[in-house]
Design a protein around this motif. Structure first.
Motif, short mmCIF file in Angstrom:
data_model
loop_
_atom_site.label_atom_id
_atom_site.label_comp_id
_atom_site.label_asym_id
_atom_site.label_seq_id
_atom_site.Cartn_x
_atom_site.Cartn_y
_atom_site.Cartn_z
N PRO A 102 0.82 -1.22 0.00
CA PRO A 102 0.00 0.00 0.00
C PRO A 102 0.85 1.27 0.00
CG PRO A 102 -0.86 -1.58 1.58
CD PRO A 102 0.46 -2.12 1.11
N MET A 103 0.47 2.22 -0.83
CA MET A 103 1.17 3.50 -0.88
C MET A 103 0.69 4.39 0.26
SD MET A 103 0.86 4.24 -4.98
CE MET A 103 -0.92 3.94 -4.97
N ARG A 104 1.57 5.29 0.67
CA ARG A 104 1.20 6.23 1.72
C ARG A 104 0.56 7.46 1.06
NH1 ARG A 104 5.10 9.58 5.94
NH2 ARG A 104 3.39 10.57 7.09
N LEU A 105 -0.76 7.42 0.95
CA LEU A 105 -1.49 8.51 0.32
C LEU A 105 -2.18 9.39 1.36
CD1 LEU A 105 -3.09 6.49 -2.63
CD2 LEU A 105 -1.04 7.92 -2.68
N ALA A 106 -2.83 8.75 2.32
CA ALA A 106 -3.48 9.52 3.38
C ALA A 106 -2.45 10.05 4.37
CB ALA A 106 -4.51 8.65 4.11
N ASN A 107 -2.82 11.07 5.10
CA ASN A 107 -1.95 11.68 6.12
C ASN A 107 -0.60 12.10 5.53
OD1 ASN A 107 -4.00 10.98 7.93
ND2 ASN A 107 -3.01 9.05 8.47
N PHE A 109 1.42 14.99 2.41
CA PHE A 109 1.34 16.16 1.54
C PHE A 109 0.61 15.81 0.24
CE2 PHE A 109 2.84 19.04 -1.70
CZ PHE A 109 2.99 20.26 -1.06
N LEU A 110 0.90 14.62 -0.30
CA LEU A 110 0.28 14.20 -1.55
C LEU A 110 -1.23 14.06 -1.40
CD1 LEU A 110 0.38 13.12 -4.45
CD2 LEU A 110 0.89 10.84 -3.50
N GLY A 111 -1.67 13.37 -0.36
CA GLY A 111 -3.10 13.17 -0.16
C GLY A 111 -3.84 14.48 0.06
N THR A 112 -3.22 15.38 0.83
CA THR A 112 -3.83 16.68 1.06
C THR A 112 -3.94 17.47 -0.24
OG1 THR A 112 -2.86 16.72 3.28
CG2 THR A 112 -3.67 18.81 2.41
N SER A 113 -2.91 17.40 -1.06
CA SER A 113 -2.93 18.11 -2.34
C SER A 113 -4.01 17.56 -3.26
CB SER A 113 -1.56 17.99 -3.03
OG SER A 113 -0.54 18.58 -2.23
N ILE A 114 -4.19 16.24 -3.29
CA ILE A 114 -5.21 15.62 -4.13
C ILE A 114 -6.60 16.12 -3.72
CG2 ILE A 114 -6.37 13.45 -4.69
CD1 ILE A 114 -3.63 12.10 -4.54
N GLY A 115 -6.86 16.13 -2.42
CA GLY A 115 -8.16 16.61 -1.94
C GLY A 115 -8.40 18.06 -2.28
N MET A 116 -7.38 18.90 -2.15
CA MET A 116 -7.53 20.33 -2.45
C MET A 116 -7.71 20.56 -3.94
SD MET A 116 -4.76 21.88 0.28
CE MET A 116 -4.90 23.56 -0.33
#
Length: 238
Positions: A102-107, A109-116
């Protein structure tokens, strides 16, 4: 105010404390990344919609508006479900053989950027669509009749005429991203700290209204500098 007296103590602390510098860099970096991807994704979308017949364009804009009408909190929680370690994205990526673990997407910078990016994309498309739709198509046909290729027509006629919408949409996106709180707070999982989050921490955790107010002033100054710089650049280029 510090100890009941007018003071620059809070501003000096920002310059001396590495954590504040990190917060400023993270906020500006995330705003810039989100703005760049919103422009890259939103420009082709607005351009494609502008080429559609009226009814299809209306339907396409409605599809763009659906997430825009959905609560920001709901969209953020939806991305939390999708990006978590056992979420749909990681599950599909492993099943397709794209990744082994599993990739670290949540929690992150990447996950936050995707949501924004998902939240800001409809706003940019709506902002740009009005400019793109207003471009006189006879200018494009005239360029083609004079021998310009489709690529040259796009680069020398369409793109320059659409730049006001691009600049306006990018500026709105960047400035709004500077003040984002809910999405970085939830999708960042404590690993991403932005200026609005530091304001909240100073008030609720440390009860330091002076430090929170100073951060608010700095945020306003940053927004003003961005707008003045952009105005100077755009004005210089005509």
């Amino acid at each position: 105010m510090a100890d009941g007296q007018i003071s620059l103590e809070h501003y000096a602390r920002m310059l001396a404390n590495p954590s504040y510098i990190t917060t400023f860099v993270t906020t500006l970096q995330m705003s810039a990344v989100v703005t760049a991807f919103v422009v890259l994704l939103g420009f082709p979308a607005a351009y494609a919609i502008s080429l559609l017949p009226h009814r299809l364009a209306t339907a396409a804009l409605t599809l763009v508006a659906i997430p825009f009408w959905t609560s920001l909190l709901v969209r953020t929680y939806a991305w939390m479900v999708l990006l978590q370690r056992n979420g749909l994205i990681n599950t599909w990526a492993i099943e397709l053989g794209l990744v082994e673990r599993p990739m670290r997407l949540a929690n992150s910078f990447l996950g936050t950027s995707i949501g924004m990016i998902h939240i800001m994309l409809p706003l940019f498309i709506f902002t740009l669509y009005g400019t793109v739709k207003a471009i006189d198509r006879t200018l494009l046909r005239a360029a083609a009749n004079l021998g310009a290729s489709p690529i040259r027509t796009f680069m020398t006629v369409f793109l320059p005429l659409s730049l006001p919408g691009v600049v306006t949409g990018a500026m709105l996106t960047f400035i709004i991203c500077l003040g984002f709180y809910v999405t970085p707070q939830l999708l960042g999982g404590g690993n991403v700290t932005t200026i609005p989050m530091r304001v909240q921490q100073n008030i609720l955790i440390y009860s330091d209204w002076g430090a929170a107010s100073a951060l608010g002033v700095v945020l306003i100054v940053i927004v003003a500098l961005v707008m003045l710089t952009l105005r100077a650049v755009v004005g210089k280029r005509g």
